[in-house]
Design an enzyme around this catalytic site. Structure first.
Site, PDB file in Angstrom:
ATOM      1  N   ALA A  13       0.844  -1.202   0.000  1.00 33.20           N
ATOM      2  CA  ALA A  13       0.000   0.000   0.000  1.00 33.20           C
ATOM      3  C   ALA A  13       0.873   1.242   0.000  1.00 33.20           C
ATOM      4  O   ALA A  13       0.793   2.090   0.886  1.00 33.20           O
ATOM      5  CB  ALA A  13      -0.930  -0.024   1.207  1.00 33.20           C
ATOM      6  N   GLY A  14       1.743   1.336  -1.000  1.00 34.18           N
ATOM      7  CA  GLY A  14       2.527   2.553  -1.214  1.00 34.18           C
ATOM      8  C   GLY A  14       1.830   3.385  -2.284  1.00 34.18           C
ATOM      9  O   GLY A  14       0.623   3.238  -2.507  1.00 34.18           O
ATOM     10  N   ASN A  39      -0.990  -5.410   2.896  1.00 36.96           N
ATOM     11  CA  ASN A  39       0.113  -4.539   3.330  1.00 36.96           C
ATOM     12  C   ASN A  39       0.587  -4.946   4.718  1.00 36.96           C
ATOM     13  O   ASN A  39      -0.198  -5.425   5.530  1.00 36.96           O
ATOM     14  CB  ASN A  39      -0.342  -3.067   3.337  1.00 36.96           C
ATOM     15  CG  ASN A  39       0.829  -2.111   3.379  1.00 36.96           C
ATOM     16  OD1 ASN A  39       1.713  -2.164   2.534  1.00 36.96           O
ATOM     17  ND2 ASN A  39       0.871  -1.249   4.381  1.00 36.96           N
ATOM     18  N   VAL A  84       4.122 -10.089   2.889  1.00 33.77           N
ATOM     19  CA  VAL A  84       4.327 -11.002   1.770  1.00 33.77           C
ATOM     20  C   VAL A  84       5.693 -11.658   1.945  1.00 33.77           C
ATOM     21  O   VAL A  84       6.680 -10.982   2.248  1.00 33.77           O
ATOM     22  CB  VAL A  84       4.300 -10.223   0.430  1.00 33.77           C
ATOM     23  CG1 VAL A  84       4.607 -11.147  -0.737  1.00 33.77           C
ATOM     24  CG2 VAL A  84       2.964  -9.520   0.258  1.00 33.77           C
ATOM     25  N   GLU A 173      18.138  15.917   0.064  1.00 36.18           N
ATOM     26  CA  GLU A 173      16.979  16.362   0.868  1.00 36.18           C
ATOM     27  C   GLU A 173      17.238  16.076   2.348  1.00 36.18           C
ATOM     28  O   GLU A 173      16.864  16.854   3.216  1.00 36.18           O
ATOM     29  CB  GLU A 173      15.712  15.639   0.416  1.00 36.18           C
ATOM     30  CG  GLU A 173      15.193  16.156  -0.927  1.00 36.18           C
ATOM     31  CD  GLU A 173      13.720  15.823  -1.158  1.00 36.18           C
ATOM     32  OE1 GLU A 173      13.317  14.690  -0.842  1.00 36.18           O
ATOM     33  OE2 GLU A 173      12.993  16.692  -1.649  1.00 36.18           O
TER      34      GLU A 173
HETATM   35  P1  FAD Z   1       6.468   2.476  -1.635  1.00 37.28           P
HETATM   36  O1  FAD Z   1       5.842   3.808  -1.615  1.00 37.28           O
HETATM   37  O2  FAD Z   1       7.783   2.309  -0.983  1.00 37.28           O
HETATM   38  O3  FAD Z   1       5.428   1.438  -0.996  1.00 37.28           O
HETATM   39  C1  FAD Z   1       5.709   0.080  -0.785  1.00 37.28           C
HETATM   40  C2  FAD Z   1       4.666  -0.468   0.187  1.00 37.28           C
HETATM   41  O4  FAD Z   1       4.841  -1.878   0.297  1.00 37.28           O
HETATM   42  C3  FAD Z   1       4.803   0.091   1.603  1.00 37.28           C
HETATM   43  O5  FAD Z   1       3.540   0.448   2.105  1.00 37.28           O
HETATM   44  C4  FAD Z   1       5.382  -1.083   2.412  1.00 37.28           C
HETATM   45  O6  FAD Z   1       4.976  -1.081   3.777  1.00 37.28           O
HETATM   46  C5  FAD Z   1       4.788  -2.272   1.664  1.00 37.28           C
HETATM   47  N1  FAD Z   1       5.578  -3.497   1.816  1.00 37.28           N
HETATM   48  C6  FAD Z   1       6.912  -3.642   1.630  1.00 37.28           C
HETATM   49  N2  FAD Z   1       7.285  -4.917   1.818  1.00 37.28           N
HETATM   50  C7  FAD Z   1       6.151  -5.592   2.130  1.00 37.28           C
HETATM   51  C8  FAD Z   1       5.882  -6.968   2.416  1.00 37.28           C
HETATM   52  N3  FAD Z   1       6.838  -7.879   2.424  1.00 37.28           N
HETATM   53  N4  FAD Z   1       4.608  -7.312   2.685  1.00 37.28           N
HETATM   54  C9  FAD Z   1       3.601  -6.407   2.683  1.00 37.28           C
HETATM   55  N5  FAD Z   1       3.798  -5.107   2.409  1.00 37.28           N
HETATM   56  C10 FAD Z   1       5.052  -4.707   2.142  1.00 37.28           C
HETATM   57  N6  FAD Z   1       9.744  10.508  -5.435  1.00 37.28           N
HETATM   58  C11 FAD Z   1       9.147  11.595  -5.979  1.00 37.28           C
HETATM   59  O7  FAD Z   1       8.568  11.500  -7.086  1.00 37.28           O
HETATM   60  N7  FAD Z   1       9.195  12.817  -5.372  1.00 37.28           N
HETATM   61  C12 FAD Z   1       9.790  12.990  -4.171  1.00 37.28           C
HETATM   62  O8  FAD Z   1       9.797  14.106  -3.631  1.00 37.28           O
HETATM   63  C13 FAD Z   1      10.410  11.870  -3.557  1.00 37.28           C
HETATM   64  N8  FAD Z   1      11.008  11.987  -2.360  1.00 37.28           N
HETATM   65  C14 FAD Z   1      11.555  10.889  -1.755  1.00 37.28           C
HETATM   66  C15 FAD Z   1      12.140  11.041  -0.500  1.00 37.28           C
HETATM   67  C16 FAD Z   1      12.708   9.943   0.117  1.00 37.28           C
HETATM   68  C17 FAD Z   1      13.323  10.106   1.477  1.00 37.28           C
HETATM   69  C18 FAD Z   1      12.683   8.670  -0.507  1.00 37.28           C
HETATM   70  C19 FAD Z   1      13.286   7.472   0.182  1.00 37.28           C
HETATM   71  C20 FAD Z   1      12.122   8.518  -1.756  1.00 37.28           C
HETATM   72  C21 FAD Z   1      11.543   9.625  -2.396  1.00 37.28           C
HETATM   73  N9  FAD Z   1      10.942   9.517  -3.652  1.00 37.28           N
HETATM   74  C22 FAD Z   1      10.353  10.612  -4.239  1.00 37.28           C
HETATM   75  C23 FAD Z   1      10.833   8.213  -4.308  1.00 37.28           C
HETATM   76  C24 FAD Z   1       9.435   7.615  -3.980  1.00 37.28           C
HETATM   77  O9  FAD Z   1       9.190   7.688  -2.608  1.00 37.28           O
HETATM   78  C25 FAD Z   1       9.318   6.176  -4.458  1.00 37.28           C
HETATM   79  O10 FAD Z   1       9.641   6.117  -5.819  1.00 37.28           O
HETATM   80  C26 FAD Z   1       7.888   5.682  -4.231  1.00 37.28           C
HETATM   81  O11 FAD Z   1       7.618   5.591  -2.865  1.00 37.28           O
HETATM   82  C27 FAD Z   1       7.675   4.321  -4.900  1.00 37.28           C
HETATM   83  O12 FAD Z   1       6.352   3.928  -4.668  1.00 37.28           O
HETATM   84  P2  FAD Z   1       5.995   2.395  -4.507  1.00 37.28           P
HETATM   85  O13 FAD Z   1       4.515   2.322  -4.406  1.00 37.28           O
HETATM   86  O14 FAD Z   1       6.675   1.604  -5.567  1.00 37.28           O
HETATM   87  O15 FAD Z   1       6.655   1.941  -3.130  1.00 37.28           O
HETATM   88  P1  NAD Z   2      20.158   7.737  -6.414  1.00 30.04           P
HETATM   89  O1  NAD Z   2      20.531   6.470  -7.065  1.00 30.04           O
HETATM   90  O2  NAD Z   2      19.430   8.732  -7.211  1.00 30.04           O
HETATM   91  O3  NAD Z   2      21.448   8.459  -5.813  1.00 30.04           O
HETATM   92  C1  NAD Z   2      22.454   7.735  -5.150  1.00 30.04           C
HETATM   93  C2  NAD Z   2      23.747   8.528  -5.143  1.00 30.04           C
HETATM   94  O4  NAD Z   2      24.714   7.790  -4.415  1.00 30.04           O
HETATM   95  C3  NAD Z   2      24.311   8.772  -6.530  1.00 30.04           C
HETATM   96  O5  NAD Z   2      24.615  10.136  -6.681  1.00 30.04           O
HETATM   97  C4  NAD Z   2      25.554   7.891  -6.575  1.00 30.04           C
HETATM   98  O6  NAD Z   2      26.601   8.441  -7.370  1.00 30.04           O
HETATM   99  C5  NAD Z   2      25.960   7.854  -5.107  1.00 30.04           C
HETATM  100  N1  NAD Z   2      26.765   6.675  -4.783  1.00 30.04           N
HETATM  101  C6  NAD Z   2      26.492   5.367  -5.089  1.00 30.04           C
HETATM  102  N2  NAD Z   2      27.488   4.567  -4.672  1.00 30.04           N
HETATM  103  C7  NAD Z   2      28.422   5.368  -4.078  1.00 30.04           C
HETATM  104  C8  NAD Z   2      29.670   5.120  -3.437  1.00 30.04           C
HETATM  105  N3  NAD Z   2      30.177   3.888  -3.311  1.00 30.04           N
HETATM  106  N4  NAD Z   2      30.344   6.175  -2.932  1.00 30.04           N
HETATM  107  C9  NAD Z   2      29.852   7.440  -3.020  1.00 30.04           C
HETATM  108  N5  NAD Z   2      28.676   7.725  -3.613  1.00 30.04           N
HETATM  109  C10 NAD Z   2      27.962   6.715  -4.136  1.00 30.04           C
HETATM  110  O7  NAD Z   2      19.308   7.298  -5.116  1.00 30.04           O
HETATM  111  P2  NAD Z   2      18.295   8.161  -4.220  1.00 30.04           P
HETATM  112  O8  NAD Z   2      18.830   9.515  -3.974  1.00 30.04           O
HETATM  113  O9  NAD Z   2      17.970   7.296  -3.055  1.00 30.04           O
HETATM  114  O10 NAD Z   2      17.007   8.302  -5.136  1.00 30.04           O
HETATM  115  C11 NAD Z   2      16.247   7.151  -5.503  1.00 30.04           C
HETATM  116  C12 NAD Z   2      15.073   7.578  -6.376  1.00 30.04           C
HETATM  117  O11 NAD Z   2      14.143   8.351  -5.601  1.00 30.04           O
HETATM  118  C13 NAD Z   2      15.490   8.448  -7.560  1.00 30.04           C
HETATM  119  O12 NAD Z   2      14.706   8.136  -8.679  1.00 30.04           O
HETATM  120  C14 NAD Z   2      15.149   9.834  -7.094  1.00 30.04           C
HETATM  121  O13 NAD Z   2      14.866  10.710  -8.171  1.00 30.04           O
HETATM  122  C15 NAD Z   2      13.902   9.585  -6.231  1.00 30.04           C
HETATM  123  N6  NAD Z   2      13.790  10.676  -5.251  1.00 30.04           N
HETATM  124  C16 NAD Z   2      13.210  11.829  -5.693  1.00 30.04           C
HETATM  125  C17 NAD Z   2      13.122  12.895  -4.826  1.00 30.04           C
HETATM  126  C18 NAD Z   2      12.465  14.157  -5.316  1.00 30.04           C
HETATM  127  O14 NAD Z   2      11.957  14.173  -6.439  1.00 30.04           O
HETATM  128  N7  NAD Z   2      12.430  15.221  -4.530  1.00 30.04           N
HETATM  129  C19 NAD Z   2      13.640  12.806  -3.532  1.00 30.04           C
HETATM  130  C20 NAD Z   2      14.257  11.625  -3.126  1.00 30.04           C
HETATM  131  C21 NAD Z   2      14.337  10.557  -4.011  1.00 30.04           C
END
Ligand code: FAD
Ligand code: NAD
Length: 404
Positions: A13-14, A39, A84, A173
């Site tokens: 439920a993401g 979930n 799962v 971030e």
């Molecule tokens: P998720 O949102 O991670 O959901 C997965 C779900 O599966 C969760 O509810 C979890 O509890 C459930 N789950 C996992 N394992 C199991 C299991 N075994 N059994 C049952 N349930 C389970 N992207 C953007 O576009 N903009 C942003 O600003 C942005 N900011 C981010 C900031 C951070 C700190 C991080 C880590 C990521 C960010 N991302 C952002 C990326 C974005 O969050 C992910 O791409 C997005 O959450 C993916 O959605 P999803 O539904 O695939 O997975």
């Molecule tokens: P990422 O893969 O985008 O970034 C990982 C970074 O770690 C890279 O810059 C890489 O060069 C560095 N890295 C990897 N191995 C390394 C090593 N051995 N030593 C030093 N540096 C190393 O991963 P992320 O930041 O977790 O993002 C994951 C996804 O989530 C992306 O698609 C991102 O766009 C998305 N996301 C989006 C937002 C937003 O839109 N505001 C915020 C957070 C995450």
């Protein structure tokens, strides 16, 4: 498909799972399909806000919402709170921690896990921002280290250093949020601010590799002005309990808190269940189905869906996960009625990243945004998701109400 109404099972439920479930309830009447959502928890959380939980700048309750508050789990969707364990795709069965579940159509939205690329010690010694609980643990640890510094003999200043590996959007971030919380912790524990360090280590020559240069410069200058130290062009070779080993000369950077934000991969349950994996994610066809399985859709961070025009995969982000949910729901209805499958096409509306406080950067519809306008846009994007999920009521309950 049997004569009985088909059972559509959604795992996770993401962003992908919630939006697919929501859309399916609109596209299909109760007599047309049984919808089951599975979930781990009875709540949904905003993964995109987890860095704030890990920095202690938001209350975890703001980040999560009960699934039953936004999805009709009484009359329309059967919700199962369970974990799962495995997907037996040839038997159309999902193995859960406390039972089994048969499906006619399966949607997998189990999200990401941290990718450590085999770096020695990373899995064992670094924290990572993955779930509400793993994020809370990071902030609690940081505060514990500040408290230790104040209460233990020896004035070990390493305890006050927070080391973040990787400067993709998550790392950037996160250090932005840390500038806010470190300021508060120093006040709380009566520690001079200069003693607490936030160090970000990145292998590429610049932070946010591949992102717009002007925005990158702005982000770097803004974060440095608030005390973040960057070590770019520095490869992390190993992670120890008290720091990273970096570069050719194996320099040790010591810290009291070590966080890895160096990349993500699909939930490992998929690889373990025998799905074909490309660079950590499951290869999917253009219609988002796993190759060879007409009844399994893989979405969000689990999926390696190719952007054919640009010959690269779509990014693992929330925007993509939500758009995939629309295509998957449409295709599930087509599958039930024998209609044509829609090809998935990501419509990239831009990227906005917060940098802590009122700072942010972004590109939206090809326009660059810096500072407060970018921050406002980030809040609008976050509220839009809440609106799509639960309407204005959810924005009022969980939204970013202070836009400016
Ligand atoms: P998720 O949102 O991670 O959901 C997965 C779900 O599966 C969760 O509810 C979890 O509890 C459930 N789950 C996992 N394992 C199991 C299991 N075994 N059994 C049952 N349930 C389970 N992207 C953007 O576009 N903009 C942003 O600003 C942005 N900011 C981010 C900031 C951070 C700190 C991080 C880590 C990521 C960010 N991302 C952002 C990326 C974005 O969050 C992910 O791409 C997005 O959450 C993916 O959605 P999803 O539904 O695939 O997975
Ligand atoms: P990422 O893969 O985008 O970034 C990982 C970074 O770690 C890279 O810059 C890489 O060069 C560095 N890295 C990897 N191995 C390394 C090593 N051995 N030593 C030093 N540096 C190393 O991963 P992320 O930041 O977790 O993002 C994951 C996804 O989530 C992306 O698609 C991102 O766009 C998305 N996301 C989006 C937002 C937003 O839109 N505001 C915020 C957070 C995450």
């Amino acid at each position: 498909m049997s004569n009985q109404k088909p059972r559509v099972v959604v795992l996770g439920a993401g962003y992908a799972g919630m939006m697919t479930t929501k859309k399916l309830t609109k596209l299909l009447r109760p007599e047309e399909a049984e919808i089951v959502l599975v979930n781990k928890h009875n709540y949904h959380y905003q993964t995109t806000w987890l860095h704030q939980v890990a920095a202690g700048t938001i209350n975890q309750n703001q980040v999560r919402m009960m699934i039953s508050d936004v999805i009709d789990t009484k009359n329309r969707v059967k919700f199962i709170q369970d974990s799962v364990v495995e997907i037996k795709k040839d038997e159309k069965t999902v193995i859960l921690e406390s039972g089994e579940l048969q499906y006619d159509i399966l949607v997998v939205g189990l999200g990401f896990e941290s990718a450590t690329f085999g770096i020695p010690g990373m899995k064992e010694n670094a924290f990572s921002i993955q779930t509400i609980n793993s994020s809370r643990l990071i902030y609690d640890h940081i505060e514990y280290q500040f408290s230790r510094y104040k209460n233990e003999e020896g004035n070990n200043e390493d305890l006050l250093t927070i080391l973040v590996g990787g400067s993709g959007f998550t790392g950037i971030e996160y250090v932005g949020e840390l500038t806010e919380s470190v300021k508060k912790l120093c006040k709380k524990y009566d520690i001079p601010r200069y003693k607490a360090r936030i160090i970000n280590v990145e292998a590429a020559p610049s932070i946010l590799p591949g992102f717009d240069e002007e925005l990158v410069s702005y982000a770097k200058a803004s974060l440095e002005a608030r005390g973040v130290e960057f070590r770019t062009g520095t490869m992390i070779k190993e992670c120890k309990e008290d720091g990273f080993v970096v570069g050719e000369d194996e320099e040790k950077i010591k810290a009291g808190t070590v966080v890895w934000t160096g990349g993500v991969q699909a939930n490992s349950i998929l690889g373990e269940s025998g799905f074909e994996i490309t660079k950590g994610r499951v290869t999917v066809n253009n219609d988002l189905r796993a190759p060879g399985y007409r009844d399994i859709f893989i979405l969000g961070d689990c999926a390696w869906a190719m952007d054919k025009e640009n010959d690269r995969p779509y990014p693992p982000n929330a925007q993509n996960a939500m758009q995939q949910a629309d295509t998957a729901a449409y295709n599930i209805k087509s599958l039930i009625y024998g209609g044509p499958m829609q090809e998935y096409q990501f419509d990239n509306k831009g990227t906005v990243a917060s940098l802590g406080g009122s700072e942010a950067i972004g590109t939206v519809f090809d326009r660059q945004l810096f500072g407060k306008p970018a921050k406002t846009m980030k809040n609008v994007v976050d509220n839009r998701y809440l609106f799509l999920l639960g309407g204005p009521r959810l924005i009022l309950k969980k939204g970013r109400l202070k836009l400016f």
